[in-house]
Design a protein around this motif. Sequence first.
Motif, PDB file in Angstrom:
ATOM      1  N   ASN A   1       0.819  -1.212   0.000  1.00 20.57           N
ATOM      2  CA  ASN A   1       0.000   0.000   0.000  1.00 20.57           C
ATOM      3  C   ASN A   1       0.853   1.262   0.000  1.00 20.57           C
ATOM      4  OD1 ASN A   1      -2.205  -1.657   0.058  1.00 20.57           O
ATOM      5  ND2 ASN A   1      -2.764  -1.214   2.172  1.00 20.57           N
ATOM      6  N   ILE A   2       1.993   1.202   0.658  1.00 22.90           N
ATOM      7  CA  ILE A   2       2.910   2.341   0.652  1.00 22.90           C
ATOM      8  C   ILE A   2       3.417   2.571  -0.769  1.00 22.90           C
ATOM      9  CG2 ILE A   2       5.135   3.193   1.473  1.00 22.90           C
ATOM     10  CD1 ILE A   2       4.592   1.624   4.070  1.00 22.90           C
ATOM     11  N   LEU A   3       3.797   1.500  -1.434  1.00 20.76           N
ATOM     12  CA  LEU A   3       4.277   1.602  -2.810  1.00 20.76           C
ATOM     13  C   LEU A   3       3.178   2.122  -3.737  1.00 20.76           C
ATOM     14  CD1 LEU A   3       6.534   1.092  -4.846  1.00 20.76           C
ATOM     15  CD2 LEU A   3       5.665  -1.230  -5.090  1.00 20.76           C
ATOM     16  N   GLU A   4       1.951   1.605  -3.581  1.00 16.11           N
ATOM     17  CA  GLU A   4       0.828   2.089  -4.390  1.00 16.11           C
ATOM     18  C   GLU A   4       0.597   3.569  -4.175  1.00 16.11           C
ATOM     19  OE1 GLU A   4      -2.677  -0.080  -3.518  1.00 16.11           O
ATOM     20  OE2 GLU A   4      -2.133  -1.771  -4.768  1.00 16.11           O
ATOM     21  N   GLY A   5       0.637   4.009  -2.924  1.00 13.61           N
ATOM     22  CA  GLY A   5       0.408   5.420  -2.619  1.00 13.61           C
ATOM     23  C   GLY A   5       1.459   6.319  -3.238  1.00 13.61           C
ATOM     24  N   LEU A   6       2.713   5.941  -3.116  1.00 13.66           N
ATOM     25  CA  LEU A   6       3.786   6.766  -3.679  1.00 13.66           C
ATOM     26  C   LEU A   6       3.732   6.796  -5.202  1.00 13.66           C
ATOM     27  CD1 LEU A   6       6.736   5.724  -1.331  1.00 13.66           C
ATOM     28  CD2 LEU A   6       5.393   7.833  -1.286  1.00 13.66           C
ATOM     29  N   VAL A   7       3.454   5.655  -5.811  1.00 10.03           N
ATOM     30  CA  VAL A   7       3.342   5.612  -7.271  1.00 10.03           C
ATOM     31  C   VAL A   7       2.139   6.422  -7.731  1.00 10.03           C
ATOM     32  CG1 VAL A   7       2.913   4.079  -9.232  1.00 10.03           C
ATOM     33  CG2 VAL A   7       4.576   3.440  -7.507  1.00 10.03           C
ATOM     34  N   ALA A   8       1.034   6.339  -7.002  1.00 12.00           N
ATOM     35  CA  ALA A   8      -0.161   7.109  -7.366  1.00 12.00           C
ATOM     36  C   ALA A   8       0.086   8.606  -7.261  1.00 12.00           C
ATOM     37  CB  ALA A   8      -1.337   6.707  -6.484  1.00 12.00           C
ATOM     38  N   ILE A   9       0.881   9.035  -6.284  1.00 12.56           N
ATOM     39  CA  ILE A   9       1.194  10.454  -6.145  1.00 12.56           C
ATOM     40  C   ILE A   9       2.044  10.935  -7.318  1.00 12.56           C
ATOM     41  CG2 ILE A   9       2.509  12.120  -4.769  1.00 12.56           C
ATOM     42  CD1 ILE A   9       1.565  10.551  -2.277  1.00 12.56           C
ATOM     43  N   VAL A  10       3.035  10.152  -7.689  1.00 13.22           N
ATOM     44  CA  VAL A  10       3.943  10.561  -8.767  1.00 13.22           C
ATOM     45  C   VAL A  10       3.270  10.434 -10.139  1.00 13.22           C
ATOM     46  CG1 VAL A  10       6.133  10.042  -9.897  1.00 13.22           C
ATOM     47  CG2 VAL A  10       5.988  10.031  -7.412  1.00 13.22           C
ATOM     48  N   LEU A  11       2.512   9.380 -10.340  1.00 10.22           N
ATOM     49  CA  LEU A  11       1.891   9.129 -11.644  1.00 10.22           C
ATOM     50  C   LEU A  11       0.405   9.479 -11.639  1.00 10.22           C
ATOM     51  CD1 LEU A  11       3.558   5.708 -12.508  1.00 10.22           C
ATOM     52  CD2 LEU A  11       4.255   7.992 -13.213  1.00 10.22           C
ATOM     53  N   TRP A  12       0.031  10.544 -10.946  1.00 11.53           N
ATOM     54  CA  TRP A  12      -1.382  10.889 -10.819  1.00 11.53           C
ATOM     55  C   TRP A  12      -2.082  11.159 -12.142  1.00 11.53           C
ATOM     56  CZ3 TRP A  12      -3.284  15.441 -12.579  1.00 11.53           C
ATOM     57  CH2 TRP A  12      -2.399  16.508 -12.740  1.00 11.53           C
ATOM     58  N   PRO A  13      -1.403  11.638 -13.203  1.00  9.23           N
ATOM     59  CA  PRO A  13      -2.156  11.811 -14.459  1.00  9.23           C
ATOM     60  C   PRO A  13      -2.698  10.485 -15.003  1.00  9.23           C
ATOM     61  CG  PRO A  13      -0.148  13.103 -14.538  1.00  9.23           C
ATOM     62  CD  PRO A  13      -0.062  12.240 -13.320  1.00  9.23           C
ATOM     63  N   LEU A  14      -1.975   9.392 -14.806  1.00  8.55           N
ATOM     64  CA  LEU A  14      -2.483   8.091 -15.247  1.00  8.55           C
ATOM     65  C   LEU A  14      -3.750   7.704 -14.498  1.00  8.55           C
ATOM     66  CD1 LEU A  14       0.775   5.964 -15.539  1.00  8.55           C
ATOM     67  CD2 LEU A  14      -0.571   6.973 -17.382  1.00  8.55           C
ATOM     68  N   VAL A  15      -3.776   8.018 -13.212  1.00  9.22           N
ATOM     69  CA  VAL A  15      -4.923   7.663 -12.384  1.00  9.22           C
ATOM     70  C   VAL A  15      -6.101   8.577 -12.671  1.00  9.22           C
ATOM     71  CG1 VAL A  15      -5.749   7.467 -10.002  1.00  9.22           C
ATOM     72  CG2 VAL A  15      -3.426   6.751 -10.576  1.00  9.22           C
ATOM     73  N   ALA A  16      -5.855   9.878 -12.718  1.00 16.54           N
ATOM     74  CA  ALA A  16      -6.946  10.842 -12.853  1.00 16.54           C
ATOM     75  C   ALA A  16      -7.471  10.956 -14.276  1.00 16.54           C
ATOM     76  CB  ALA A  16      -6.486  12.212 -12.355  1.00 16.54           C
ATOM     77  N   ILE A  17      -6.595  10.986 -15.259  1.00 15.25           N
ATOM     78  CA  ILE A  17      -7.020  11.251 -16.628  1.00 15.25           C
ATOM     79  C   ILE A  17      -7.365   9.963 -17.370  1.00 15.25           C
ATOM     80  CG2 ILE A  17      -6.317  12.234 -18.840  1.00 15.25           C
ATOM     81  CD1 ILE A  17      -4.519  14.158 -17.200  1.00 15.25           C
ATOM     82  N   PHE A  18      -6.494   8.951 -17.229  1.00 17.81           N
ATOM     83  CA  PHE A  18      -6.672   7.737 -18.014  1.00 17.81           C
ATOM     84  C   PHE A  18      -7.375   6.611 -17.236  1.00 17.81           C
ATOM     85  CE2 PHE A  18      -2.890   9.835 -19.835  1.00 17.81           C
ATOM     86  CZ  PHE A  18      -3.436  10.149 -21.065  1.00 17.81           C
ATOM     87  N   GLY A  19      -7.604   6.790 -15.955  1.00 13.90           N
ATOM     88  CA  GLY A  19      -8.339   5.799 -15.171  1.00 13.90           C
ATOM     89  C   GLY A  19      -7.586   4.510 -14.881  1.00 13.90           C
ATOM     90  N   VAL A  20      -6.270   4.571 -14.854  1.00 17.31           N
ATOM     91  CA  VAL A  20      -5.468   3.374 -14.570  1.00 17.31           C
ATOM     92  C   VAL A  20      -5.668   2.988 -13.102  1.00 17.31           C
ATOM     93  CG1 VAL A  20      -3.118   2.475 -14.435  1.00 17.31           C
ATOM     94  CG2 VAL A  20      -3.778   3.959 -16.326  1.00 17.31           C
ATOM     95  N   ASP A  21      -5.904   1.705 -12.853  1.00 15.67           N
ATOM     96  CA  ASP A  21      -6.092   1.205 -11.498  1.00 15.67           C
ATOM     97  C   ASP A  21      -4.784   0.593 -11.008  1.00 15.67           C
ATOM     98  OD1 ASP A  21      -7.122   0.385  -9.096  1.00 15.67           O
ATOM     99  OD2 ASP A  21      -8.191  -1.340  -9.921  1.00 15.67           O
ATOM    100  N   LEU A  22      -4.080   1.310 -10.165  1.00 21.00           N
ATOM    101  CA  LEU A  22      -2.795   0.838  -9.664  1.00 21.00           C
ATOM    102  C   LEU A  22      -2.939  -0.289  -8.658  1.00 21.00           C
ATOM    103  CD1 LEU A  22      -0.952   4.250  -9.238  1.00 21.00           C
ATOM    104  CD2 LEU A  22      -0.765   2.635 -11.127  1.00 21.00           C
ATOM    105  N   HIS A  23      -4.131  -0.447  -8.078  1.00 17.86           N
ATOM    106  CA  HIS A  23      -4.358  -1.549  -7.132  1.00 17.86           C
ATOM    107  C   HIS A  23      -4.111  -2.892  -7.820  1.00 17.86           C
ATOM    108  CE1 HIS A  23      -5.884   0.987  -3.960  1.00 17.86           C
ATOM    109  NE2 HIS A  23      -6.773   1.521  -4.765  1.00 17.86           N
ATOM    110  N   THR A  24      -4.542  -3.033  -9.048  1.00 21.00           N
ATOM    111  CA  THR A  24      -4.375  -4.305  -9.756  1.00 21.00           C
ATOM    112  C   THR A  24      -2.989  -4.409 -10.401  1.00 21.00           C
ATOM    113  OG1 THR A  24      -5.377  -3.380 -11.748  1.00 21.00           O
ATOM    114  CG2 THR A  24      -6.829  -4.533 -10.231  1.00 21.00           C
ATOM    115  N   LEU A  25      -2.376  -3.302 -10.750  1.00 18.66           N
ATOM    116  CA  LEU A  25      -1.069  -3.359 -11.393  1.00 18.66           C
ATOM    117  C   LEU A  25       0.053  -3.711 -10.418  1.00 18.66           C
ATOM    118  CD1 LEU A  25      -1.172  -0.285 -13.793  1.00 18.66           C
ATOM    119  CD2 LEU A  25      -1.335  -2.695 -14.387  1.00 18.66           C
ATOM    120  N   ILE A  26       0.003  -3.161  -9.211  1.00 19.31           N
ATOM    121  CA  ILE A  26       1.091  -3.338  -8.250  1.00 19.31           C
ATOM    122  C   ILE A  26       0.877  -4.567  -7.362  1.00 19.31           C
ATOM    123  CG2 ILE A  26       2.269  -2.271  -6.281  1.00 19.31           C
ATOM    124  CD1 ILE A  26       1.878   0.378  -7.658  1.00 19.31           C
ATOM    125  N   ALA A  27      -0.353  -4.890  -7.061  1.00 19.35           N
ATOM    126  CA  ALA A  27      -0.650  -6.028  -6.171  1.00 19.35           C
ATOM    127  C   ALA A  27      -0.258  -7.315  -6.772  1.00 19.35           C
ATOM    128  CB  ALA A  27      -2.133  -6.097  -5.873  1.00 19.35           C
TER     129      ALA A  27
END
Length: 69
Positions: free
Chosen positions: A43-69
């Motif tokens: 979860n720490i890794l997901e949070g840090l990646v989500a902060i740095v790569l927020w355009p992927l999450v916000a604009i393109f809808g990438v779900d990092l929960h499934t990519l990193i887990a």
Amino acid sequence: MRGFGSRRTGSRRIGLIGFVYLAIGVIVAATHGYLVAWNIPGNILEGLVAIVLWPLVAIFGVDLHTLIA
């Protein structure tokens, strides 16, 4: 040539654009559920990646929960 009395300390400062980018990243990561349960290393890794790569999450809808887990 630098001015009289100025020194280069070697430390890097984040500029205003960098600060705004990271602030938006924190907001996006928090609203998408990436900043909860930081007691698990994944979860720490997901949070840090989500902060740095927020355009992927916000604009393109990438779900990092499934990519990193």
